[in-house]
Design a protein around this motif. Sequence first.
Motif, PDB file in Angstrom:
ATOM      1  N   ILE A  72     -26.912  76.353  78.892  1.00  0.00           N
ATOM      2  CA  ILE A  72     -28.130  75.540  78.929  1.00  0.00           C
ATOM      3  C   ILE A  72     -27.778  74.084  79.213  1.00  0.00           C
ATOM      4  O   ILE A  72     -28.437  73.394  79.997  1.00  0.00           O
ATOM      5  CB  ILE A  72     -28.895  75.684  77.596  1.00  0.00           C
ATOM      6  N   GLY A  73     -26.699  73.611  78.585  1.00  0.00           N
ATOM      7  CA  GLY A  73     -26.268  72.237  78.818  1.00  0.00           C
ATOM      8  C   GLY A  73     -25.818  71.984  80.239  1.00  0.00           C
ATOM      9  O   GLY A  73     -25.929  70.861  80.745  1.00  0.00           O
ATOM     10  N   LEU A  74     -25.305  73.009  80.913  1.00  0.00           N
ATOM     11  CA  LEU A  74     -24.890  72.870  82.314  1.00  0.00           C
ATOM     12  C   LEU A  74     -26.076  72.896  83.266  1.00  0.00           C
ATOM     13  O   LEU A  74     -25.921  72.627  84.459  1.00  0.00           O
ATOM     14  CB  LEU A  74     -23.909  73.988  82.686  1.00  0.00           C
ATOM     15  N   GLY A  75     -27.265  73.254  82.760  1.00  0.00           N
ATOM     16  CA  GLY A  75     -28.466  73.229  83.583  1.00  0.00           C
ATOM     17  C   GLY A  75     -28.942  74.574  84.071  1.00  0.00           C
ATOM     18  O   GLY A  75     -29.829  74.656  84.925  1.00  0.00           O
ATOM     19  N   VAL A  76     -28.375  75.663  83.563  1.00  0.00           N
ATOM     20  CA  VAL A  76     -28.811  76.995  83.977  1.00  0.00           C
ATOM     21  C   VAL A  76     -30.273  77.194  83.583  1.00  0.00           C
ATOM     22  O   VAL A  76     -30.682  76.872  82.456  1.00  0.00           O
ATOM     23  CB  VAL A  76     -27.908  78.067  83.324  1.00  0.00           C
ATOM     24  N   ASP A  77     -31.069  77.724  84.493  1.00  0.00           N
ATOM     25  CA  ASP A  77     -32.512  77.848  84.286  1.00  0.00           C
ATOM     26  C   ASP A  77     -32.927  79.181  83.671  1.00  0.00           C
ATOM     27  O   ASP A  77     -33.998  79.265  83.073  1.00  0.00           O
ATOM     28  CB  ASP A  77     -33.239  77.696  85.633  1.00  0.00           C
ATOM     29  N   GLU A  78     -32.101  80.197  83.851  1.00  0.00           N
ATOM     30  CA  GLU A  78     -32.501  81.551  83.456  1.00  0.00           C
ATOM     31  C   GLU A  78     -31.297  82.285  82.903  1.00  0.00           C
ATOM     32  O   GLU A  78     -30.188  82.172  83.434  1.00  0.00           O
ATOM     33  CB  GLU A  78     -33.066  82.299  84.672  1.00  0.00           C
ATOM     34  N   LEU A  79     -31.517  83.065  81.844  1.00  0.00           N
ATOM     35  CA  LEU A  79     -30.490  83.937  81.303  1.00  0.00           C
ATOM     36  C   LEU A  79     -30.990  85.373  81.424  1.00  0.00           C
ATOM     37  O   LEU A  79     -32.043  85.715  80.886  1.00  0.00           O
ATOM     38  CB  LEU A  79     -30.197  83.595  79.831  1.00  0.00           C
ATOM     39  N   SER A  80     -30.252  86.186  82.178  1.00  0.00           N
ATOM     40  CA  SER A  80     -30.607  87.592  82.336  1.00  0.00           C
ATOM     41  C   SER A  80     -29.610  88.397  81.523  1.00  0.00           C
ATOM     42  O   SER A  80     -28.414  88.404  81.820  1.00  0.00           O
ATOM     43  CB  SER A  80     -30.562  87.994  83.814  1.00  0.00           C
TER      44      SER A  80
END
Length: 877
Positions: free
Chosen positions: A793-801
């Motif tokens: 999340i801190g790296l900027g990922v928008d979605e977790l599948s």
Amino acid sequence: MATLRLLAPLSGQTWPIERIPDPVFAQKMVGDGISIDPIDGVLKAPCDGEVMTLHAAGHAVTLRTAEGAEVLMHIGIDTVALKGQGFTSKVKVGDQVQAGTPLIEFDLDFIATHARSVLTQVVIANSDRVERWEKASGNVVAGRDVLLTLELSAAAEGGYGSDGASVTSAAILIPNPSGLHARPAAVVANLAKTFHGTNIKLQVGDRQANARSVTSIMALEVARGDKVYVIASGAHAEAAVAKLAEVLAQGSGDEGSAPAPAPASTTVAPLSAPPESVRRKSEDPNVLEGVAASPGLAVGEIFQVRHTEIAVTEEGEGVDAERRHLSAAIDAAKGQLGAIRAQLHAKSDAAKAAIFAAHEELVSDPDLLEIVESAISKGKSAAFAWRAAVNTHANLLAALRNELLAQRANDVRDVGRRVLALLTGAEMPRLEYPQNAILIAEDLTPSDTASLDRGRVMGFCTVRGGATSHVAILARSLGLPALAGTEPAVLDVPNGTVAILDAGKGTLRLHPSPEEITRIHAAQERAERRRVEDQAHAHEPAITRDGHRVEVVANIGGLKEAKKIAGLGGEGVGLLRSEFLFMERSDAPTEDQQYESYRAIIEAVGTDGPVIIRTLDVGGDKPLTYLPIPKEDNPFLGERGVRVGLDRPELLRTQLRAILRAAPAGKKVSVMFPMIATLGELREVKAIMAEEAARLGLPTIPTGIMVEVPAAAVMAAQFAKEADFFSIGTNDLTQYTLAMDRGHPKLAPKVDGLNPAVLQLIALTVEGAHREGRFVGICGGLASDPHAVPILIGLGVDELSVSLPSIPAIKAQIRTLSLADCRVLAQQALAVGSPEEVRALVPDPDESSLPPSAGAGGAPSAPAAPEPVPEPTLAAH
């Protein structure tokens, strides 16, 4: 000296024979020559001559010219395994033909999708007579362009030594599935040539062949199970007979050759355990290590599972009686397997049912039955013949370098034991396990695993097998912790020994202290309470404490899983593994079959939920029996993922048409391509999709790529100009970045997606994608790792599948986090030097959330996070 000009027998691109992906042809063991990548399906005579040999499988023909040259034409590679399907012979042995005469017609499309390659070899079997070669290059047209110009010497005179007293071998049963075709014939001929001054013949019935001649051997038309004798005379007769007999009995280097059933004086060798050298040993003698086959933690007592050997009688009661026994046993086994499959279907467990459907196919495998029939015809009992054939097949599979195929040996043994029990009338007692049992076995079969009492069995460890075996698949479906590839010392642990099985760490700890057991039980109780609490709030959005929303979607492999997403709080599908439609079947699914499946899944998810469909991802560790891929020394760096689709465009086009037709069933359907490494690949697949959409009169849909190859991460900024979104497959990205196979028994523990090198690549991907307003998801195992979630999340990922069971827990964890704190933590993670240091930054999932403005344990704040990039456009959402 005679000059011979051979016209091209096919139109197409010429290839140097040294580049053919078949060592026997490439090393010129059959003879020197050239290859053609054909564009037409009629093999024509390249010159005048006599049809010397015509293989029964219809894929190869040899002409003898007036000058004495033996011109062998071999259509495709490994096409002998097609057993004539796709080929139509237009001539017969002894026919006199003229240049341009059709010799063989073949279905080019069928062979392209069912064989390793359509490359067609034109070789001179007696190349020792060729003094000078001229070989064409570039494209050639059949019947018009000269392919080869040869200067031939006069035929050699005389034999190879005195006929004198001859030496004859015992009868050799040929094990090659397709007999002595070009490849094994070349191996034999080249070996025979090493015995100078020795005359060597092969004899089948009343026919003989010169063992030095590939075409002479092929002309014998030796089939599997035929009795062959080696006859030699001259200086090295005894040595020649011994060596050739040995090579012939072992299959002459032909892959897939099963040794013939053991004669009366031999016994079947016991199966050997995997070599101890591949085990990674712990320094603690009470800790045994393996590879995680199914995640989880269990405390219990060791219970050793050992199958009793089923005794068989070697001599039969007569050929007809034994055939009847075999037929009855096979029918009964099919009935049992069909009943198991029906029960599993009734429970809506299609994945398990497919395993036993595959077992039904194994029972009547033609190669297996051919070996059994051969032994029965020689007076053996059906039980003896069956046991020998099963052991032969299982041992061959277990020895393969392809891990997935090697693990199917266990399925062969399982089916074999079922039929053998029916043949002998042996009791197959249902295993009774004590309470809180941790099962230990050299290997468990799918039948064993499917019948486990989940109330008594806490988990299991096997010495054989791996994470892709059917047993591992069943263990995961049962929620049982399991290790595979465990150290062989585990078989010596006494029953009743208390142990902790930690599949997450890949360990079995023996003799734990009461305090350790208490801690484990307490952790399990906390985990259960947390699971109940997370499920109660599963439908609440995943929003951080400071208002940042993260989309949590599911990785699925079929309709059954799609129906569970909503109940677990999932917001859609981040990865639909379309392989589920292609696996465990004998041919590729049709366009309509795929369309119906995709539409049903989209409808089950709901029209508002995103559904990302990944195109077929096979190759490497995921082979398909009906989609042969040439054997590669390193299949993970070879033909896999999108490369398979681009090499077989009709397969890809069919799938894309089905996806495009199904897409209108939802509002947010998109397609994703695996293993993209170059911009050229992305442009090519997008062009194919645009063509198919135009033909259907439908709009194209958002197109994304899997970031699994470091090249794609490094060039994310360039890819973002042409891809609508990114989904990072951290499992493959990690193994490619670290050059470590994630399934390797020794290296697997080091393949950690939280390695700072992998995190740097994720950061590069996010930065490049967000610059163009594209969203980035994670669909690999890292998305389900609680230690990784705040960093991602801190790296900027928008979605977790994530996997279905992980959805409520991951959403709950996100609600405890702060985006600002996660950004600080991510910068700290990028600055350290090892995955252990990264994990040390993140609080244990059992502990509280991150403290404001600090990493785990109150670590000093890192420099401020970089300026935020523009919010990504959720093109596929």
